[in-house]
Design a protein around this motif. Structure first.
Motif, PDB file in Angstrom:
ATOM      1  N   ALA A   7       0.827  -1.215   0.000  1.00 30.75           N
ATOM      2  CA  ALA A   7       0.000   0.000   0.000  1.00 30.75           C
ATOM      3  C   ALA A   7       0.862   1.265   0.000  1.00 30.75           C
ATOM      4  N   GLY A   8       1.807   1.323  -0.917  1.00 29.30           N
ATOM      5  CA  GLY A   8       2.629   2.523  -1.040  1.00 29.30           C
ATOM      6  C   GLY A   8       3.801   2.330  -1.977  1.00 29.30           C
ATOM      7  N   ILE A  63      -3.425  -2.409   6.459  1.00 30.46           N
ATOM      8  CA  ILE A  63      -2.007  -2.473   6.117  1.00 30.46           C
ATOM      9  C   ILE A  63      -1.351  -1.248   6.719  1.00 30.46           C
ATOM     10  N   HIS A  64      -0.334  -1.493   7.527  1.00 30.71           N
ATOM     11  CA  HIS A  64       0.418  -0.393   8.117  1.00 30.71           C
ATOM     12  C   HIS A  64       1.692  -0.192   7.304  1.00 30.71           C
ATOM     13  N   ASN A  65       1.775   0.968   6.648  1.00 28.48           N
ATOM     14  CA  ASN A  65       2.965   1.356   5.906  1.00 28.48           C
ATOM     15  C   ASN A  65       3.132   2.856   6.130  1.00 28.48           C
ATOM     16  N   PHE A  66       3.805   3.226   7.191  1.00 31.25           N
ATOM     17  CA  PHE A  66       3.951   4.587   7.699  1.00 31.25           C
ATOM     18  C   PHE A  66       2.666   5.071   8.365  1.00 31.25           C
ATOM     19  N   PRO A 119      10.002   0.221   7.560  1.00 33.89           N
ATOM     20  CA  PRO A 119      10.632  -0.930   8.226  1.00 33.89           C
ATOM     21  C   PRO A 119       9.675  -1.626   9.197  1.00 33.89           C
ATOM     22  N   LYS A 120       8.642  -0.907   9.638  1.00 33.54           N
ATOM     23  CA  LYS A 120       7.646  -1.486  10.544  1.00 33.54           C
ATOM     24  C   LYS A 120       6.375  -1.904   9.795  1.00 33.54           C
TER      25      LYS A 120
END
Length: 189
Positions: free
Chosen positions: A108-109, A137-140, A114-115
């Motif tokens: 999603a980006g 989805i965690h991307n930043f 990194p997290k």
């Protein structure tokens, strides 16, 4: 002595050439189960029917999504229809020197935190051939994503990725399949 060596060599060559014909070990790479070796004989018709039913549970679909996100490869994780549409749109983009895809839908980006992580929130089975996975989805930052899954070729494959975004304070959903269809129709020669 040389005759014994020749016979031993011949026996060794026969073993190597024939291989172990008694083993029934197969690798099911089409289902992305490359990590799992199946060493039992072919299942009976009744066992196959039970196996198909087991693939239509929330638990199985959750595991399948985990496998898909392990590989994150469109060619092996997405439906035939999704890949055909995307390939057609990418071909048109190449011809007109345009960019059809500018981010990685799996993360999603464009860049990857990194997290980075994903969490399956809910699985909804619509029919024998369609299921939906609601995810974060965690991307930043967190993004709501829905996967439309299509049952084909004996397993579940991603048929569409719908990502939620906010535009002018209103939450909207971006369908990759719809985007591909629109891109093709707008740019077809």
């Amino acid at each position: 002595m040389q005759k014994k060596i020749s016979l031993a060599f011949l026996a060794l060559m026969m073993l190597v050439a024939c291989g172990d014909k008694t083993s029934k070990t197969t690798v099911d790479t089409d289902s992305l189960n490359a990590d799992t070796l199946l060493s039992s004989p072919a299942p009976s018709l009744q066992e196959r029917a039970g196996g198909e039913a087991a693939k239509h549970t929330k638990e199985y679909i959750t595991q399948r999504i985990d496998t898909i996100y392990k590989y994150r490869d469109d060619a092996v994780c997405c439906s035939n229809r999704y890949n055909e549409l995307t390939n057609q749109a990418c071909k048109i983009a190449d011809e007109i020197e345009d960019l059809f895809i500018d981010s990685d839908h799996w993360v999603a980006g464009q860049d990857i935190d990194p997290k980075w992580s994903y969490k399956i929130r809910n699985i909804k089975i619509e029919s024998d051939s369609i299921a939906w996975a609601e995810m974060t989805i965690h991307n930043f930052s967190d993004r709501k994503v829905r996967l439309k899954l299509l049952y084909e070729r004996g397993d579940w494959f991603v048929d569409d990725i719908l990502t939620t975004f906010v535009e002018n304070g209103v939450a909207k959903e971006f369908s990759e399949q719809e985007h591909a269809r629109n891109y093709i129709s707008e740019n077809k020669k």
